[in-house]
Every structure is written in C-alpha cells, then in structure tokens.
Design a protein around this motif. Structure first.
Motif, PDB file in Angstrom:
ATOM      1  N   SER A  88       0.695  -1.098  -0.076  1.00  0.00           N
ATOM      2  CA  SER A  88       0.166   0.061  -0.026  1.00  0.00           C
ATOM      3  C   SER A  88       0.751   1.156  -0.012  1.00  0.00           C
ATOM      4  O   SER A  88       2.017   1.126   0.331  1.00  0.00           O
ATOM      5  N   PRO A  89       0.443   2.319  -0.431  1.00  0.00           N
ATOM      6  CA  PRO A  89       1.130   3.416  -0.344  1.00  0.00           C
ATOM      7  C   PRO A  89       1.899   4.048   1.026  1.00  0.00           C
ATOM      8  O   PRO A  89       3.010   4.499   0.884  1.00  0.00           O
ATOM      9  N   TRP A  90       1.057   3.629   2.084  1.00  0.00           N
ATOM     10  CA  TRP A  90       1.686   3.987   3.217  1.00  0.00           C
ATOM     11  C   TRP A  90       2.514   2.581   3.909  1.00  0.00           C
ATOM     12  O   TRP A  90       3.366   2.983   4.943  1.00  0.00           O
ATOM     13  N   ASN A  91       2.632   1.636   3.305  1.00  0.00           N
ATOM     14  CA  ASN A  91       3.618   0.615   3.520  1.00  0.00           C
ATOM     15  C   ASN A  91       4.755   0.601   2.708  1.00  0.00           C
ATOM     16  O   ASN A  91       5.635  -0.447   2.788  1.00  0.00           O
ATOM     17  N   THR A  92       4.565   1.320   1.477  1.00  0.00           N
ATOM     18  CA  THR A  92       5.702   1.226   0.585  1.00  0.00           C
ATOM     19  C   THR A  92       6.945   2.347   0.885  1.00  0.00           C
ATOM     20  O   THR A  92       6.347   3.531   1.154  1.00  0.00           O
ATOM     21  N   TYR A  93       8.017   1.960   1.211  1.00  0.00           N
ATOM     22  CA  TYR A  93       9.033   3.003   1.642  1.00  0.00           C
ATOM     23  C   TYR A  93       9.903   3.234   0.334  1.00  0.00           C
ATOM     24  O   TYR A  93      10.281   2.687  -0.616  1.00  0.00           O
ATOM     25  N   VAL A  94      10.295   4.645   0.527  1.00  0.00           N
ATOM     26  CA  VAL A  94      11.494   5.067  -0.448  1.00  0.00           C
ATOM     27  C   VAL A  94      12.628   5.661   0.396  1.00  0.00           C
ATOM     28  O   VAL A  94      12.533   5.913   1.663  1.00  0.00           O
ATOM     29  N   GLY A  95      13.759   5.676  -0.316  1.00  0.00           N
ATOM     30  CA  GLY A  95      15.010   5.833   0.160  1.00  0.00           C
ATOM     31  C   GLY A  95      15.649   4.759   1.400  1.00  0.00           C
ATOM     32  O   GLY A  95      15.035   3.844   1.582  1.00  0.00           O
ATOM     33  N   THR A  96      16.623   5.024   1.885  1.00  0.00           N
ATOM     34  CA  THR A  96      17.321   4.343   2.539  1.00  0.00           C
ATOM     35  C   THR A  96      17.861   4.635   3.828  1.00  0.00           C
ATOM     36  O   THR A  96      17.615   4.001   4.962  1.00  0.00           O
ATOM     37  N   ASN A  97      18.151   5.931   3.954  1.00  0.00           N
ATOM     38  CA  ASN A  97      18.737   6.377   5.146  1.00  0.00           C
ATOM     39  C   ASN A  97      18.325   7.945   5.290  1.00  0.00           C
ATOM     40  O   ASN A  97      19.068   8.859   5.037  1.00  0.00           O
ATOM     41  N   PRO A  98      16.943   8.307   5.838  1.00  0.00           N
ATOM     42  CA  PRO A  98      15.984   7.442   6.415  1.00  0.00           C
ATOM     43  C   PRO A  98      15.114   6.765   5.492  1.00  0.00           C
ATOM     44  O   PRO A  98      14.952   7.519   4.462  1.00  0.00           O
ATOM     45  N   ARG A  99      14.593   5.763   5.743  1.00  0.00           N
ATOM     46  CA  ARG A  99      13.434   5.192   5.023  1.00  0.00           C
ATOM     47  C   ARG A  99      12.166   5.803   5.343  1.00  0.00           C
ATOM     48  O   ARG A  99      11.972   5.956   6.627  1.00  0.00           O
ATOM     49  N   THR A 100      11.343   6.464   4.331  1.00  0.00           N
ATOM     50  CA  THR A 100      10.038   7.050   4.843  1.00  0.00           C
ATOM     51  C   THR A 100       8.821   6.418   3.732  1.00  0.00           C
ATOM     52  O   THR A 100       9.195   6.008   2.665  1.00  0.00           O
ATOM     53  N   PRO A 101       7.656   6.300   4.220  1.00  0.00           N
ATOM     54  CA  PRO A 101       6.687   5.719   3.464  1.00  0.00           C
ATOM     55  C   PRO A 101       6.515   6.698   2.177  1.00  0.00           C
ATOM     56  O   PRO A 101       6.494   8.045   2.406  1.00  0.00           O
ATOM     57  N   LEU A 102       6.081   6.165   1.306  1.00  0.00           N
ATOM     58  CA  LEU A 102       5.485   7.015   0.091  1.00  0.00           C
ATOM     59  C   LEU A 102       4.356   8.007   0.401  1.00  0.00           C
ATOM     60  O   LEU A 102       4.485   9.162  -0.016  1.00  0.00           O
ATOM     61  N   VAL A 103       3.497   7.665   1.114  1.00  0.00           N
ATOM     62  CA  VAL A 103       2.463   8.567   1.837  1.00  0.00           C
ATOM     63  C   VAL A 103       2.335   8.218   3.463  1.00  0.00           C
ATOM     64  O   VAL A 103       2.335   7.004   3.771  1.00  0.00           O
ATOM     65  N   SER A 104       2.645   9.435   3.780  1.00  0.00           N
ATOM     66  CA  SER A 104       2.485   9.270   5.373  1.00  0.00           C
ATOM     67  C   SER A 104       1.307   8.699   6.163  1.00  0.00           C
ATOM     68  O   SER A 104       0.351   9.088   5.540  1.00  0.00           O
ATOM     69  N   PRO A 105       1.465   7.511   6.646  1.00  0.00           N
ATOM     70  CA  PRO A 105       0.132   6.997   7.009  1.00  0.00           C
ATOM     71  C   PRO A 105      -0.800   8.093   7.732  1.00  0.00           C
ATOM     72  O   PRO A 105      -2.220   7.845   7.851  1.00  0.00           O
ATOM     73  N   THR A 106      -0.122   8.722   8.699  1.00  0.00           N
ATOM     74  CA  THR A 106      -1.234   9.630   9.358  1.00  0.00           C
ATOM     75  C   THR A 106      -1.601  10.863   8.799  1.00  0.00           C
ATOM     76  O   THR A 106      -2.227  11.873   9.343  1.00  0.00           O
ATOM     77  N   SER A 107      -1.058  11.201   7.422  1.00  0.00           N
ATOM     78  CA  SER A 107      -1.654  12.193   6.569  1.00  0.00           C
ATOM     79  C   SER A 107      -2.975  11.897   5.951  1.00  0.00           C
ATOM     80  O   SER A 107      -3.400  12.798   5.319  1.00  0.00           O
ATOM     81  N   ILE A 108      -3.259  10.625   5.940  1.00  0.00           N
ATOM     82  CA  ILE A 108      -4.365  10.147   5.075  1.00  0.00           C
ATOM     83  C   ILE A 108      -5.568  10.362   6.185  1.00  0.00           C
ATOM     84  O   ILE A 108      -5.822   9.563   7.049  1.00  0.00           O
ATOM     85  N   LYS A 109      -6.412  11.018   5.400  1.00  0.00           N
ATOM     86  CA  LYS A 109      -7.683  11.329   6.301  1.00  0.00           C
ATOM     87  C   LYS A 109      -8.852  10.751   5.651  1.00  0.00           C
ATOM     88  O   LYS A 109     -10.099  10.642   6.182  1.00  0.00           O
ATOM     89  N   LYS A 110      -8.962  10.340   4.141  1.00  0.00           N
ATOM     90  CA  LYS A 110     -10.007  10.248   3.641  1.00  0.00           C
ATOM     91  C   LYS A 110      -9.498   9.123   2.392  1.00  0.00           C
ATOM     92  O   LYS A 110      -8.407   9.638   1.849  1.00  0.00           O
ATOM     93  N   ILE A 111     -10.424   8.288   2.205  1.00  0.00           N
ATOM     94  CA  ILE A 111      -9.976   7.179   0.944  1.00  0.00           C
ATOM     95  C   ILE A 111     -11.049   7.278   0.241  1.00  0.00           C
ATOM     96  O   ILE A 111     -12.399   6.914   0.525  1.00  0.00           O
TER      97      ILE A 111
END
Length: 574
Positions: free
Chosen positions: A139-162
C-alpha cells in the motif's frame, strides 16, 4: 414520550369543607375535616396498585390515598500471516492529467494494478482506476522510499479520506487499511475518518479480512453492505482498536460460514451496538479477546453462537462495559474449552443469560461478585423463578445446567414484577391542612407541616444507570366537589399550586419538576416537602359544610386522590 417509571398519588381524603363567612375582603381561618368541622385534619398514607395509560411503560406504580387519622409527630498476540515479496510500482509525483488534475497531487502510484493519487492538502487518497489491489505491504503507506532514513511514500497519519472511483478487487483484505502486519500501531491509518464508495471493493474472492481496519482509530463509520464475506476464513483483529467507530453497516448480514478465527475481532472498538445475529460460528475455534475493552457496549446477544468447535474463549469480555449478556447457546462443558478470565473486570455485567451446557464451577471466567451496597444485597437471583442463588462462587459452583435462563444481581428494592433500577420509594405521608378565605375571594388549602419530617419526604432509589426526575401535579388541574360522598358535577378551578414555595401551576396540567437526580449517582435521595398549597375559587358560593374536595375519586372508596407525584427516567420529566 419517555416512559414514566413511577406514579404516586397524594390524596385529600373525604375532606369536609367548613366555611365561616365574614365580611368580604377579610381572611378567615377555616378547616378541612374528615367527619366534622374541626381546626385541622391529620392524614396518613397507605399504598395500593395503580395503572397508567397504555402508551406509557410503567415499571412501578402506586396510589397513595390519605385517610383521616391522628398522627404523632492483559497482553494480546496474533500469529503472522503469509508474507509476500510482491513489489509496488511507483509513478511520477507530477500532477495527474486525468479528471483529478485539479487536486494538489503530491504523490501517485500503482497498488497492484490500481492507480492512486494523494492530495496532501485535503489528506485524500483516491483510487483512480479499477483493477486488483495487491497485498497490504504494498500500500502507499507501507511502501518505503530512500534508505537512510526510509520513509513511506505516503505518510499514514496524513491520510484522512480514502475514495474508490471504480470497481477494485482483492483476494486478501488482511491489514488492507492498516499496517502491513497489523500487529503494531506504527504505519496505521490513525487519522483516517472516512472511506467513500467502499461498495466498489469486490471481496467475493477474499479469504482473509484479518486486521482489515486495525488501528483506524478515527474511522467513524464503515459501510460493508456490499462486501462479500462468503469465502473469508479469518476475521481476527478485523476492527481492532477502532475507538471512534459508531457503526458497521451490513454487519448483521455477514456470511461467516467459513470463518475459523474471530479473536480480537472487536477489541477496543467504539461501537455501542453490535448485531451479530447472522453469524455462523460453527467452524470457529478461537474467540479470545473478541469483545475485549468494548467500553461503549452495554448489551450483547450471542444466543445464536454455536461454540461446539471453540477451544479458546480467554478474556473474551474482559474490561467490557456490558451490562446484559446472552450466551445461552454457549457450550463450555468440555475440557478442551479454555475460558480463563473470560469476564475479568467486566464489572458492570449484572444480567447474564446462560444455557444448559454452560459450566464454570470454579469461576475460571472470573465473573465479578455482586456488590453489597445501597442497591444490591451481594447475591445473584434466578429471574425466571425469582429465586436467590447466592454470591458468584456459590451460584457458579451449584449451576449444573438444569435451570437455564437469566440471572441478575438481586436488588434491595424491587416491584411485584421483579427487578427494577429506579424506584419511587416514598412520598409525603402525613400533613395537617387549614383553609383560608383570601381577600380576592379564593380559598387557600394551606399545609401545616406534620410533626414527623420522615413522613413528608419524596425518596427515590436509583442504581445510577439513568438520570431521573419527579414532578408533581394536581390531577386535571381542578377540584371536584363531593356531597354525601357523591360527585355533584361541580368543578372548582385551581388558580395556584405550590410545593416548597415553588409555584407549579404555570406549567399547566403537566405539573413541574420538584426534584431530580443525575446519571451515575446511585443510592437513595430524599427531598423533604416542607410546604404545600392549593388555591381555588368558588365564585358561585357552591360549597357547603360537609363537602369534600378532590381531583378524582376511587370507585367504592372514600379516598379522594388529589396530588400526583410521578417518577421519570429522564432529567426533564418528559
């Protein structure tokens, strides 16, 4: 109208009106007597049954006639599901050129074969195409980019509506709107408030819904009316820690015929009602923590549950707020059923319905003891037979299934029908009255307090489950004139009615509240009635010595009912 939970009538019994006329405009003291004209009348109270109209549900009712007489003064775990190496395809973060081009797209990509875009300004994640969603770890919030630090493609706490815009299918909904494993609050959609068009999610081939909405703690409503559960075998953690959840549409239509695990399914949910009447639990073997910490749930009916295959019931209702529970179909008699701490700290559970196959002689379930306080006497009662069965340990040790039915905490106060949580225990029992002819030609029936203050109290016993109020009225807001114990057909208009210096007539026949109690405050509450007055007029000088006054008169009785005290299970007596 809210139900009236008590009705008590205060009466002026066979009162004889003795009038001594003097020059108009001067006050004259007169008396109301039971047999002859005397200075004052002492009256006392007795109880008899009474009913109210059919549209009011009466829990307790009594008529209070007043006859003439002299008166003296834990840790929760979940097994890991299958892991996947499926990868996510990540698209450019440039703004989309489709119908969503007006969105402030800050990220976009593909989950499985479904395109998505994310608008950070509104916190909206939109699935813009149809297709098949991959597993939760992509999922977009479980898919990471980068190595150090690794960050989710979409921050899970920024999602308010699907938002779903086209039909999307899944073969597994495990942790679909949660973290990849569903075992941690990290990477969960804790700020997700709504999911629009969930009906476009095709779950007809879905075999798992474990952890589907786990930790979606801001989600208030889930519409699953069109979500098929026919092939689902796992529903553990499904609504885990959804503290803000108010409704699950379609829950009562779930097909659970293939489900084997339901542990922690509703743990920590905010639901106040859970309708599982459609649940087929014939294959379920694990119900651990299923309703753990359901703090808004007060009543639960599991009478349709088949527990023949259930081996694990530990902590099933631990820390719940359930007051009424029906588990009459439960079979806990086999040695393979673990029900340790099943009712641990479920301290509000005061009504329990069990069946012939329920067995817990050693109280391994840790069913709470009945309290001993102002309302309860420290033992259970078999409600079907109104038979005391002792405190919890005694009750469970003796229960052999031969007396299935409902068991409740025995109260100190009860009506003829059994248990009740709100009782009007007493109303004023003794008053002396005098009559005054006022300067305006009206009469005032003025109460002189009796010697014993205990006889003039309005007392209510409550277990704190409801707010309550008591109001007083003069029945029909008028006084009937009786002569030689026969109604003359003459009514005298009441111009004022007061209790404790509070004028009640302004509210009309509906009366006025004289005392009220708060929810969560239990015990007895007494309010003394120190003053009472009824003012009426007789413009035609109809009254004669020997007449009696009443609002209504009981058949075949000398008792004239006059003032009504009514107990309501609401704060505003309505």
């Amino acid at each position: 109208m809210k139900k009236i939970v008590g009705l008590t009538l205060f009466s002026l019994a066979c009162l004889v009106c003795s009038v001594s006329y003097v020059e108009q405009g001067h006050a004259v003291e007169n008396s109301l007597s039971a047999e002859s004209a005397i200075q004052s009348t002492s009256i006392e109270l007795s109880l008899s049954a009474e009913t109210v109209s059919s549209n009011e549900k009466l829990v307790e009712s009594s008529t209070v006639p007043i006859e003439s007489s002299s008166v003296a003064a834990n840790s929760v775990e979940k097994s890991e599901g299958n892991k996947s190496t499926e990868s996510a395809s990540i698209k450019s973060t440039a703004p989309s050129t489709n119908n969503f081009s007006t969105m402030a797209v800050t990220a976009s990509g593909t989950w499985g074969t479904v395109d998505w875009v994310f608008d950070s300004a509104s916190g909206t994640l939109t699935f813009t195409s149809g297709g098949n969603l991959g597993l939760a770890l992509n999922s977009p919030w479980n898919t990471y980019v980068g190595t150090n630090p690794r960050t989710p493609l979409v921050s899970p706490t920024s999602i308010k509506k699907i938002i779903f815009t086209k039909k999307v299918s899944v073969t597994s909904a495990a942790n679909l709107f949660s973290a990849a494993t569903g075992r941690s609050s990290d990477n969960c959609l804790s700020k997700l408030v709504s999911i629009e068009n969930l009906s476009l999610l095709d779950t007809s081939q879905c075999t798992s819904m474990a952890g589907m909405f786990a930790y979606a703690s801001s989600l208030t409503s889930i519409d699953m009316k069109n979500c098929s559960t026919a092939l689902v075998s796992s529903m553990d953690f499904m609504f885990y820690e959804t503290q803000s959840l108010k409704e699950i549409k379609g829950l009562d239509k779930f097909n659970t015929s293939k489900v084997t695990v339901m542990n922690q399914m509703f743990l920590g949910t905010g639901l106040s009602t859970i309708n599982v009447s459609s649940f087929d639990t014939s294959r379920v073997y694990d119900m651990r923590y299923m309703f753990y910490r359901t703090s808004n749930l007060t009543s639960l009916d599991l009478s349709n549950f088949n527990t023949n295959e259930v081996s694990y019931m530990q902590n099933m209702f631990t820390d719940s707020s359930i007051k009424e529970l029906n588990i009459s179909s439960f079979d806990t008699s086999t040695k393979y059923t673990n029900m340790d701490s099943m009712f641990l700290r479920a301290n509000n559970l005061s009504t329990l319905t069990i069946g012939p196959k329920f067995k817990d002689t050693a109280n391994k379930s840790q069913l709470t003891n009945v309290p001993t306080n102002a309302l309860y006497i420290g033992q259970w009662i078999y409600l079907d037979k109104n038979q005391p069965v002792g405190q919890t340990a005694t009750f469970l040790n003796a229960y052999d299934g031969s007396k299935p039915g409902t068991y409740v905490w025995q109260r100190k106060y009860k009506n003829e029908d059994g248990q009740t949580s709100l009782i009007l225990k007493s109303v004023p029992k003794s008053f002396d009255f005098t009559t005054t002819l006022k300067a305006n030609g009206q009469y005032l029936i003025k109460q002189v307090p009796a010697g014993n203050p205990d006889l003039s109290n309005v007392t209510v016993a409550s277990d704190g489950q409801n707010a309550w109020s008591v109001k007083a009225t003069v029945i029909n807001n008028q006084l009937k004139v009786f002569r030689n114990e026969q109604y003359t057909g003459k009514n005298l208009e009441i111009t004022d009615f007061s209790i404790n210096d509070q004028s009640l007539l302004a509210t009309g026949a509906s009366g006025a509240i004289i005392v009220k109690g708060n929810k969560s405050v239990s015990g007895e509450s007494s309010t003394p009635i120190t003053k009472m007055g009824i003012t009426f007029s007789d413009p035609e000088s109809f009254l004669k010595v020997g007449d009696s006054l009443s609002s209504e008169k009981e058949e075949n009785s000398n008792i004239n009912n006059c003032v009504s005290f009514q107990l309501y299970d609401t704060a505003n007596a309505s």
